[in-house]
Design a protein around this motif. Structure first.
Motif, short mmCIF file in Angstrom:
data_model
loop_
_atom_site.label_atom_id
_atom_site.label_comp_id
_atom_site.label_asym_id
_atom_site.label_seq_id
_atom_site.Cartn_x
_atom_site.Cartn_y
_atom_site.Cartn_z
N TYR A 84 0.84 -1.18 0.00
CA TYR A 84 0.00 0.00 0.00
C TYR A 84 0.88 1.23 0.00
O TYR A 84 2.06 1.16 0.38
N THR A 85 0.32 2.33 -0.42
CA THR A 85 1.10 3.55 -0.64
C THR A 85 0.67 4.64 0.33
O THR A 85 -0.52 4.83 0.59
N PHE A 86 1.65 5.37 0.83
CA PHE A 86 1.37 6.55 1.66
C PHE A 86 2.56 7.49 1.59
O PHE A 86 3.59 7.16 0.97
N ARG A 87 2.42 8.62 2.24
CA ARG A 87 3.50 9.61 2.24
C ARG A 87 4.19 9.65 3.58
O ARG A 87 3.55 9.62 4.63
N CYS A 88 5.52 9.69 3.53
CA CYS A 88 6.31 9.88 4.74
C CYS A 88 6.83 11.31 4.79
O CYS A 88 7.06 11.94 3.75
N ARG A 89 7.02 11.77 6.03
CA ARG A 89 7.54 13.12 6.22
C ARG A 89 8.98 12.99 6.70
O ARG A 89 9.24 12.44 7.77
N CYS A 90 9.90 13.48 5.89
CA CYS A 90 11.32 13.41 6.24
C CYS A 90 11.64 14.42 7.33
O CYS A 90 10.87 15.35 7.60
N VAL A 91 12.81 14.27 7.91
CA VAL A 91 13.24 15.18 8.96
C VAL A 91 13.36 16.60 8.44
O VAL A 91 13.05 17.58 9.15
N ASN A 92 13.78 16.75 7.17
CA ASN A 92 13.93 18.11 6.59
C ASN A 92 12.61 18.71 6.11
O ASN A 92 12.58 19.79 5.56
N GLY A 93 11.51 17.98 6.33
CA GLY A 93 10.19 18.50 5.95
C GLY A 93 9.69 18.04 4.60
O GLY A 93 8.52 18.25 4.28
#
Length: 446
Positions: A84-93
Motif C-alpha cells: 500500500y502507498t502513503f506519504r512519509c515526512r522526512c526530517v527536513n520536511g
C-alpha cells in the motif's frame, strides 16, 4: 577485508536487512524497535535516532489514519498487508511517497509488526506527469478543432478526436476499432488504406487532399515509430473547403484576367496596326515610314552599315481609274501591296507613301543589291495582270533607288534622291529602275 561469520539467525537477519535496498522496520505498539540503514536514508535520519521513535511521527498527517488502519488489521488478523502507498515526512520536511508491506510476528514480549517500504517518489511523479499528459491529450481529443486520428498496423482506428462524430454522423464509440471500409465510401476507403500502408512500409510522412460528403479535407499523415519501426499511424485533418473553393475561384479569376489582358493586348496590337498600317493595302503608312527611317538610319550610323530606299510609282494610274473606275484602282493597289509584301525579306519595310506611290526600306542593303532587287520587283509587276470584272489590267511601275550614306547623311536627303531617281525613270519612258546619279538606265523588257 575479513569475512564475518554468522553465528545466529539474528546475525543472518541483520546482515540481510542491512544489505537490503528496502527500508525495513520492526514496530511494537507503533514504536520503532528496529530500523535498517535504508530506512534512515529514506527518512533522512540515522538508524540510531530512529530507534524508540514513534513511527507515525514520520507519516504524513493526511495518511496516518490509513496507515494505522492497515497496520492494526495486520496485527489483529495476522494476515500480511500490502503493498500500500502513503506519504512519509522526512526530517527536513520533504514528503516522499513510499510503498509498504507488513506482517505480524511474535517476538520477545508479544506481537510486533515487521515491515518494509521503498521510496516510489520518482515513480509517483512520473505517474502524475503521465496522468497530466493523458488528461491534456484527452482534452485535446475532446475539443480539438482539427480532426485527429491514430490507427494501428491493421489500418483500424485506435483513437479519434470527438469532432469525427460530426463528420461521420455516429457516436465516437461506434467509430473505434473500425477499418476504413466501415467508415468511408469504397473508393475513398481504398485510397486511404493504400496511402496508410505506404506510410507504414516506407516510414515517411504523406500529405493528401480528399473529398468527402461535399467537403474537401487536407490530411498530414505520419508514422509513430517504436524501436525504429512504424508501430502506429497518426495524422491531422483540416477542412479546407472554403480555402479550396477560394483558390479555385482565384484561379478562375486569374484565367479570366489573363484572357482579358490578352484581349486588351490584341486590341492594342490591332490599334497599333491601324495607326501604322495603310487600311487599303495593308502595308505600313507614311507616318510609320518616317519613324522607321529615323530608327534605321540611326542604327546604320552606329553599325556602319548601309540603308537603301526604293521609291516607286504606278505608271498611268489615273488612266486605270478613268478607264475601269476607282474600285478597279483600289483592287490594283491591294494586289500590288500583296505582291510587294511577298517579294521582300522579313527585315525589309514596305510602305504606301501616298496615292499610287510606295517606298521600300532595305536595312543593311548596299546600293548595287538594292538596284538588282528593284529590277526583280519591277519585272514581277510587269508580268502581273490584275483581273477586274473578268478584264485583265496590266500595270507597270517606275522605280528610283538611293542609299545611305553615299547619297546623304540622313533619311530626308536619301529619300529626296530616291524621288529624283524615280522622276528620272518617269521622264525616260516609265517601267524602269533608275539608281540615283546612275547613267545606266535598265530598259523595260521587250
Amino acid at each position: 577485508m575479513p569475512i564475518h561469520r554468522l553465528n545466529t539467525k539474528e546475525d543472518l537477519f541483520r546482515t540481510i536487512a542491512e544489505c537490503s535496498t528496502f527500508g525495513i522496520y520492526i514496530l511494537e505498539n507503533g514504536i520503532i524497535k528496529y530500523a535498517n540503514r535504508t530506512l534512515g536514508q529514506i527518512l533522512g535520519i540515522s538508524e540510531e535516532d530512529l530507534l524508540g521513535a514513534d513511527f507515525f511521527s514520520f507519516v504524513h498527517p493526511e495518511d496516518q489514519q490509513q496507515v494505522r488502519q492497515n497496520m492494526s488489521q495486520c496485527l489483529n488478523n495476522g494476515a500480511p498487508t500490502g503493498p500500500y502507498t502513503f506519504r512519509c515526512r522526512c526530517v527536513n520536511g520533504d514528503a516522499v511517497y513510499v510503498e509498504a508491506s507488513d506482517r505480524a510476528m511474535e517476538w520477545e514480549n508479544g506481537r510486533v509488526l515487521v515491515g518494509n517500504l521503498t521510496d516510489i517518489t520518482s515513480r509517483k511523479r512520473l505517474e502524475a506527469d503521465l496522468e497530466r499528459e493523458r488528461e491534456i491529450f484527452n482534452l485535446f481529443m475532446e475539443y480539438s478543432p482539427i480532426y485527429v486520428f491514430i490507427k494501428n498496423q491493421d489500418i483500424r482506428t485506435v483513437r479519434l478526436s470527438k469532432n469525427y462524430e460530426t463528420m461521420l454522423g455516429k457516436p465516437l464509440a461506434d467509430l473505434l476499432d473500425k477499418s476504413m471500409a466501415e467508415l468511408f465510401p469504397p473508393d475513398l476507403a481504398q485510397s486511404m488504406e493504400a496511402d496508410d500502408r505506404r506510410i507504414l512500409e516506407e516510414g515517411k510522412p504523406l500529405k493528401v487532399v480528399e473529398a468527402f460528403n461535399g467537403r474537401v479535407y487536407e490530411t498530414m499523415k505520419f508514422p509513430i515509430l517504436r524501436l525504429g519501426q512504424p508501430a502506429y499511424l497518426t495524422g491531422f485533418t483540416i477542412d479546407i473547403t472554403e480555402r479550396y473553393l477560394a483558390e479555385k475561384a482565384l484561379q478562375k479569376a486569374h484565367r479570366e484576367l489573363k484572357a482579358r489582358f490578352q484581349q486588351i493586348k490584341q486590341l492594342q496590337e490591332q490599334l497599333l496596326e491601324q495607326l501604322i498600317r495603310d487600311p487599303l493595302t495593308g502595308l505600313f503608312n507614311r507616318r510609320y515610314l518616317q519613324e522607321t527611317l529615323d530608327r534605321e538610319f540611326a542604327r546604320a550610323s552606329r553599325e556602319k552599315k548601309p540603308v537603301s530606299l526604293i521609291m516607286m510609282d504606278i505608271d498611268h494610274f489615273k488612266r486605270i481609274n478613268d478607264s475601269y473606275g476607282h474600285r478597279a484602282g483600289d483592287k490594283v493597289l491591294i494586289e500590288l501591296g500583296q505582291l510587294l509584301a511577298s517579294s521582300i525579306r522579313s527585315e525589309d519595310i514596305p510602305c504606301r507613301y501616298g496615292g499610287e506611290e510606295f517606298v521600300i526600306v532595305l536595312p543593311g542593303t548596299p546600293l548595287e543589291i538594292a538596284g538588282e532587287r528593284a529590277e526583280q520587283i519591277r519585272s514581277k509587276i510587269n508580268n502581273t495582270r490584275v483581273s477586274y470584272r473578268n478584264q485583265p489590267i496590266q500595270i507597270t511601275m517606275s522605280l528610283g533607288v538611293a542609299a545611305y550614306p553615299i547619297h546623304g547623311n540622313n533619311s530626308d536627303a536619301v529619300l529626296i534622291r530616291a524621288d529624283r531617281a524615280l522622276y528620272h525613270a518617269k521622264q525616260n519612258g516609265r517601267n524602269r529602275v533608275v539608281v540615283y546619279r546612275s547613267t545606266a538606265v535598265m530598259p523595260p523588257p521587250a
